[in-house]
Design a protein around this motif. Structure first.
Motif, PDB file in Angstrom:
ATOM      1  N   VAL A   1      43.184 -12.717  26.543  1.00 19.00           N
ATOM      2  CA  VAL A   1      42.864 -13.888  25.661  1.00 19.00           C
ATOM      3  C   VAL A   1      41.290 -13.710  24.801  1.00 19.00           C
ATOM      4  O   VAL A   1      41.425 -13.419  23.750  1.00 19.00           O
ATOM      5  CB  VAL A   1      42.974 -15.296  26.178  1.00 19.00           C
ATOM      6  CG1 VAL A   1      42.487 -16.514  25.050  1.00 19.00           C
ATOM      7  CG2 VAL A   1      44.532 -15.689  26.536  1.00 19.00           C
ATOM      8  N   ALA A   2      40.465 -13.347  25.868  1.00 17.89           N
ATOM      9  CA  ALA A   2      39.212 -12.902  25.307  1.00 17.89           C
ATOM     10  C   ALA A   2      39.223 -11.696  24.430  1.00 17.89           C
ATOM     11  O   ALA A   2      38.535 -11.754  23.349  1.00 17.89           O
ATOM     12  CB  ALA A   2      38.214 -13.214  26.313  1.00 17.89           C
ATOM     13  N   SER A   3      39.847 -10.829  24.748  1.00 18.11           N
ATOM     14  CA  SER A   3      39.832  -9.606  24.129  1.00 18.11           C
ATOM     15  C   SER A   3      40.555  -9.731  22.731  1.00 18.11           C
ATOM     16  O   SER A   3      40.052  -9.262  21.804  1.00 18.11           O
ATOM     17  CB  SER A   3      40.680  -8.398  24.848  1.00 18.11           C
ATOM     18  OG  SER A   3      39.911  -8.310  26.180  1.00 18.11           O
ATOM     19  N   MET A   4      41.561 -10.460  22.820  1.00 19.28           N
ATOM     20  CA  MET A   4      42.291 -10.708  21.566  1.00 19.28           C
ATOM     21  C   MET A   4      41.517 -11.670  20.556  1.00 19.28           C
ATOM     22  O   MET A   4      41.613 -11.559  19.032  1.00 19.28           O
ATOM     23  CB  MET A   4      43.649 -11.446  21.774  1.00 19.28           C
ATOM     24  CG  MET A   4      44.628 -10.553  22.516  1.00 19.28           C
ATOM     25  SD  MET A   4      46.261 -11.337  22.587  1.00 19.28           S
ATOM     26  CE  MET A   4      46.873 -11.261  21.030  1.00 19.28           C
ATOM     27  N   VAL A   5      41.037 -12.451  20.977  1.00 22.26           N
ATOM     28  CA  VAL A   5      40.131 -13.530  20.135  1.00 22.26           C
ATOM     29  C   VAL A   5      38.954 -12.705  19.389  1.00 22.26           C
ATOM     30  O   VAL A   5      38.385 -12.886  18.584  1.00 22.26           O
ATOM     31  CB  VAL A   5      39.471 -14.718  21.083  1.00 22.26           C
ATOM     32  CG1 VAL A   5      38.524 -15.473  20.207  1.00 22.26           C
ATOM     33  CG2 VAL A   5      40.925 -15.577  21.321  1.00 22.26           C
TER      34      VAL A   5
ATOM     35  N   GLY B   1      42.928 -18.150  15.573  1.00 25.95           N
ATOM     36  CA  GLY B   1      43.066 -18.319  14.372  1.00 25.95           C
ATOM     37  C   GLY B   1      43.996 -16.894  13.782  1.00 25.95           C
ATOM     38  O   GLY B   1      44.313 -16.154  14.655  1.00 25.95           O
ATOM     39  N   SER B   2      44.360 -16.906  12.545  1.00 29.24           N
ATOM     40  CA  SER B   2      45.419 -15.916  12.087  1.00 29.24           C
ATOM     41  C   SER B   2      44.677 -14.540  11.891  1.00 29.24           C
ATOM     42  O   SER B   2      45.542 -13.701  12.107  1.00 29.24           O
ATOM     43  CB  SER B   2      45.746 -16.204  10.567  1.00 29.24           C
ATOM     44  OG  SER B   2      44.571 -16.475   9.781  1.00 29.24           O
ATOM     45  N   ILE B   3      43.468 -14.354  12.206  1.00 26.64           N
ATOM     46  CA  ILE B   3      42.877 -13.103  12.341  1.00 26.64           C
ATOM     47  C   ILE B   3      43.205 -12.344  13.466  1.00 26.64           C
ATOM     48  O   ILE B   3      43.194 -11.390  13.541  1.00 26.64           O
ATOM     49  CB  ILE B   3      41.289 -13.172  12.377  1.00 26.64           C
ATOM     50  CG1 ILE B   3      40.517 -11.951  11.997  1.00 26.64           C
ATOM     51  CG2 ILE B   3      40.729 -13.758  13.428  1.00 26.64           C
ATOM     52  CD1 ILE B   3      40.750 -11.429  10.530  1.00 26.64           C
ATOM     53  N   CYS B   4      43.720 -13.091  14.549  1.00 29.86           N
ATOM     54  CA  CYS B   4      44.394 -12.349  15.607  1.00 29.86           C
ATOM     55  C   CYS B   4      45.942 -11.731  15.370  1.00 29.86           C
ATOM     56  O   CYS B   4      46.174 -10.927  16.328  1.00 29.86           O
ATOM     57  CB  CYS B   4      44.471 -13.526  16.937  1.00 29.86           C
ATOM     58  SG  CYS B   4      42.726 -13.891  17.544  1.00 29.86           S
TER      59      CYS B   4
ATOM     60  N   HIS C   1      46.201  -8.068  15.633  1.00 28.40           N
ATOM     61  CA  HIS C   1      46.006  -7.656  17.005  1.00 28.40           C
ATOM     62  C   HIS C   1      47.064  -7.960  17.837  1.00 28.40           C
ATOM     63  O   HIS C   1      47.604  -7.257  18.821  1.00 28.40           O
ATOM     64  CB  HIS C   1      44.716  -8.188  17.613  1.00 28.40           C
ATOM     65  CG  HIS C   1      43.617  -7.665  16.816  1.00 28.40           C
ATOM     66  ND1 HIS C   1      42.974  -6.497  16.789  1.00 28.40           N
ATOM     67  CD2 HIS C   1      42.820  -8.505  15.786  1.00 28.40           C
ATOM     68  CE1 HIS C   1      41.841  -6.419  16.115  1.00 28.40           C
ATOM     69  NE2 HIS C   1      42.103  -7.725  15.205  1.00 28.40           N
ATOM     70  N   THR C   2      47.960  -9.037  17.394  1.00 24.31           N
ATOM     71  CA  THR C   2      48.933  -9.402  18.250  1.00 24.31           C
ATOM     72  C   THR C   2      50.288  -8.427  18.044  1.00 24.31           C
ATOM     73  O   THR C   2      50.841  -7.838  18.919  1.00 24.31           O
ATOM     74  CB  THR C   2      49.540 -10.831  17.890  1.00 24.31           C
ATOM     75  OG1 THR C   2      48.270 -11.857  18.087  1.00 24.31           O
ATOM     76  CG2 THR C   2      50.902 -11.243  18.951  1.00 24.31           C
ATOM     77  N   ARG C   3      50.301  -7.956  16.898  1.00 23.67           N
ATOM     78  CA  ARG C   3      51.263  -7.104  16.421  1.00 23.67           C
ATOM     79  C   ARG C   3      51.217  -5.742  17.116  1.00 23.67           C
ATOM     80  O   ARG C   3      52.000  -5.140  17.805  1.00 23.67           O
ATOM     81  CB  ARG C   3      51.229  -6.895  14.846  1.00 23.67           C
ATOM     82  CG  ARG C   3      51.742  -7.856  14.016  1.00 23.67           C
ATOM     83  CD  ARG C   3      51.733  -7.313  12.515  1.00 23.67           C
ATOM     84  NE  ARG C   3      52.039  -8.402  11.787  1.00 23.67           N
ATOM     85  CZ  ARG C   3      51.073  -8.924  10.901  1.00 23.67           C
ATOM     86  NH1 ARG C   3      49.994  -8.495  10.870  1.00 23.67           N
ATOM     87  NH2 ARG C   3      51.362  -9.972  10.249  1.00 23.67           N
TER      88      ARG C   3
END
Length: 113
Positions: free
Chosen positions: A53-57, A93-96, A99-101
């Motif tokens: 989670v921290a890495s994604m944020v 937020g949507s900036i993630c 990275h989710t993709r």
């Protein structure tokens, strides 16, 4: 070459380069990072999911791949992973989303190897 192999080979090669320089501060940091994710009051699985989670944020694709690899090795399910993705997107937020993709692509590669 697969995404997973390419990432792991590069990471190992460059970690070796960094650690062979015998810089005490960097060696201690690497050790602290390793120790932080060890079993303790919180189980390893929880710590890895928190790290993901921290890495994604923080939008660190290398960190995301590292934590995904470890999550795969310790038996995190796809359902658990997507709950982590949802928390990361909620917090970050949507900036993630990009990275989710990439995280979803990497997870699929892990599952197929």
């Amino acid at each position: 070459m697969s995404l997973v192999k390419e990432f792991n080979d590069y990471r190992e090669k460059m970690n070796d380069v960094i650690l062979e320089k015998e810089n005490k501060t960097l060696k201690r940091f690497f050790s602290l990072d390793h120790q932080a994710y060890a079993e303790g009051a919180l189980p390893v699985k929880t710590k890895e999911l928190m790290g993901l989670v921290a890495s994604m944020v923080l939008r660190c694709d290398d960190c995301i791949k590292y934590h995904l690899g470890t999550c795969y090795e310790i038996g995190v399910t796809t359902e658990e992973l997507y709950e982590v993705f949802s928390i990361a997107n909620l917090v970050g937020g949507s900036i993630c989303i990009p990275h989710t993709r990439r995280a979803a692509e990497y997870w699929e590669e892990l599952k197929s190897s």
